[in-house]
Write an enzyme that holds these catalytic residues in place. Sequence first.
Site, PDB file in Angstrom:
ATOM      1  N   TRP A 357       0.826  -1.209   0.000  1.00 51.91           N
ATOM      2  CA  TRP A 357       0.000   0.000   0.000  1.00 51.91           C
ATOM      3  C   TRP A 357       0.858   1.256   0.000  1.00 51.91           C
ATOM      4  O   TRP A 357       0.362   2.350  -0.222  1.00 51.91           O
ATOM      5  CB  TRP A 357      -0.933   0.003   1.221  1.00 51.91           C
ATOM      6  N   ASP A 358       2.156   1.089   0.252  1.00 55.66           N
ATOM      7  CA  ASP A 358       3.089   2.213   0.223  1.00 55.66           C
ATOM      8  C   ASP A 358       2.922   3.019  -1.065  1.00 55.66           C
ATOM      9  O   ASP A 358       3.079   4.235  -1.072  1.00 55.66           O
ATOM     10  CB  ASP A 358       4.544   1.704   0.296  1.00 55.66           C
ATOM     11  N   GLU A 497       0.944  -2.494  12.572  1.00 50.63           N
ATOM     12  CA  GLU A 497       1.145  -3.944  12.561  1.00 50.63           C
ATOM     13  C   GLU A 497       1.664  -4.506  13.885  1.00 50.63           C
ATOM     14  O   GLU A 497       1.938  -5.705  13.972  1.00 50.63           O
ATOM     15  CB  GLU A 497       2.074  -4.310  11.410  1.00 50.63           C
ATOM     16  N   LYS A 608       3.134   0.797  16.115  1.00 50.35           N
ATOM     17  CA  LYS A 608       4.235   0.856  15.150  1.00 50.35           C
ATOM     18  C   LYS A 608       4.088   2.110  14.292  1.00 50.35           C
ATOM     19  O   LYS A 608       5.043   2.816  14.005  1.00 50.35           O
ATOM     20  CB  LYS A 608       4.173  -0.391  14.271  1.00 50.35           C
ATOM     21  N   GLN A 609       2.884   2.347  13.839  1.00 49.71           N
ATOM     22  CA  GLN A 609       2.601   3.574  13.083  1.00 49.71           C
ATOM     23  C   GLN A 609       1.180   4.030  13.414  1.00 49.71           C
ATOM     24  O   GLN A 609       0.321   3.212  13.720  1.00 49.71           O
ATOM     25  CB  GLN A 609       2.806   3.386  11.588  1.00 49.71           C
TER      26      GLN A 609
END
Length: 749
Positions: A357-358, A497, A608-609
């Site tokens: 998805w980046d 994640e 994580k994000q």
Amino acid sequence: MATDAAARRQTGPVRSDPAGVPVWTVSERVHAPGPDHHAETVYTVGNGYLCTRGTPEESGEDQWRTTFAHGVFDPVPLFVTELANLPDWTSLAITIAGEVFDTSRGEIVSFLRELDLRDGTLTREVVWRSPRGLTSILRFERFASLADEHLVALRVEVTPERAAPVRISSPLHSYAPSRGDGTTWVQHASPVATLVDGPAGRPDTIGLHVRTMAQHYEVAVALRHHARGDVTGQAHWELPGAPALVHDFAAGPAAPATLAKVGAYQTSRDGEADVAAAALRRAREAPTYEDVLAASRAAWARRWAACDVEIEGDDDAQLAVRFGLYHLIIAAPAHDDRVNIGAKTLSGFGYRGHVFWDTEIFMLPFFTYTMPDIARNLLDYRWHNLAGARTKAAGNGCAGAQYPWESADTGEEVCPAWLLGPDGVELVRIWTGDIELHISADIAYAAHQYWQVTGDDDWYYGHGADIILETAQFWASRPTLEADGRYHMRDVVGPDEYHEHVDDNAYTNAFARWHLTLAVALFEELRASRPERASALRRALGITDETLAQWSDIAGRMAVDHGEDGLIEQFEGYFDRTDVDLAAMEPRTRSVQAILGIEATNRTQVLKQPDVLMLLFLLRSEFDREALRRNYDYYTPRTDHRYGSSLGPAMSAIIAARAGLPEDAYQHFMLGAQAGLKDPRGNAADGIHGASCGGTWQAVVLGFAGLSVSEEGWTVDPRLPAHWRRVAFRFTHRGELQHVEIRNEELTA
Ligand code: IFM
């Protein structure tokens, strides 16, 4: 953690432009002895067809010498597919007065390596004193042509301080391993033939034709050599699968030995039957080194004219932004709509070249706004690969199309099920390929954004509609209607994640809701304005009035909870997890997951994000500034910013800027912007993280400048860091180039 070599680069100068001159070069004046895989990544050259890491020309200890071409993947036995490392065009072996040029021997008197972002040339000047005391100046220059994407070129000039014989050997090796699962090196191609061409008895061109082991992609490279100086001899060698061309010179202070090679790559993906003949023809027909360089420079100038971002008052930010854009440009397929940009671009072995998805959420906006033709190619890659997405949905017992979490050449899921964990010893089950679902909505989002910015109706109602509607069918089949009368999405992984097997991830559910709503509106628009297309889609996909009613119903009853105070719970039960004081874990050099372990981290609130902040930014019309601030304040201290993921900082920067915290935003911004150059996480040796490059562009343009587009036009709403005197950028809105300039409080457009 940053590698030693990266740390050296951080302390040395990273730019060489004189003060006051626009910042365009990444450079270093200190030679780092030994392997420097981070530098190999940083100094990658490329042109959207291929990229070559910045490994020095001469052989040395533990080099990751690599050329990747888009789409040439090959499976690792018993594992997943990865980009195949192709025969290399950059190697040189240089002997001066009988001594082999080797920077690990003798003395480096001076050193300057520079990547000129303006024209994509990598240069290196080494003043080297040999072990026997002869000093020579060696100047190297290389680039991949942006004007003709098949061409690469390299030139070396050797000037000894006194008359001396110089031998320059240019070898080509077919053995070029890739890195398999991160530990095993795998040879993906075997030689088919060596190529030699040129005047009888004095060939000037050598080449190699190889074939990948399993996928049988054919690749040929041909290198034509041009020697300048007092050439005393020339020979051609041929070991099995490894030709070489050798030139001998009588060189001296006024008579440098110069060798240029202009090379051509051709792969069977290009559609020509005989790749070897095509590569030889291209190398033979190519103009001189200087002319290839001039054409490439002109192409670079056109690229930058469409997309440059200027930041006055902050050279570090300026360089980091341009460095990121450079890496996006060299990875972007300008003429191929069946390939995409891997998470680590074409600059390293990381993530095996796989596409995530980046692309759609982080990199694609830069192309959509500045190079819409390239954006369309990237989106068409997803359209061509709908078959793989259908297979994945069916395999999971769902309808429609579910895009793979990791994608390569065929569009099927290529996410490995097992990988080595953060301790580097234990094998860990990777769940993202099974249950990280949001990518299907991310792709629809990117398709819709492309249409909003470009107004490209033909693409949107054609390929875009296929993507959006088939993935909507997936979203209609995945959630479950439960006793509370709501649709729930059980057992997923959201963008954060660190938390696996969660229920009702806010990002996933809100995006599924948005996606289904968009799909209904799109189909109704088609019925009104393109009835034939609507009928064709109805027949092909079985979309009826009942389908649309069902999609609206699921969207309306999707479980998405905003607390009364505007705080969004990342997933059901998140607030009940252990709250960890991240500040108390400092100082540290590893991610929280590496320190606590996967299971223990899963039980905490550490991210994580910043999953929820990403949602707030992407679906920004649904949230007000108070919601941004409330969620920013909650989730920011719980995010593993530095070591978690290089995708998050740009998103945190945007939310902070839009929430009216430009100085906080700046801290996040620089962490993301310098991910490639400074390597804070110690993993840039594996390649440039394209998402942080694209996120950096978004942080400046959509975050600090606050650009917003609609069908009517565009507006900006600047929130610049105090020390930025001026920001200027270009973008194309509905086919017209726009130039925006923001000077502190004053705005010019
Ligand atoms: O896609 C990302 C993911 O969000 C976090 N881990 C790395 C992937 C590839 O960049």
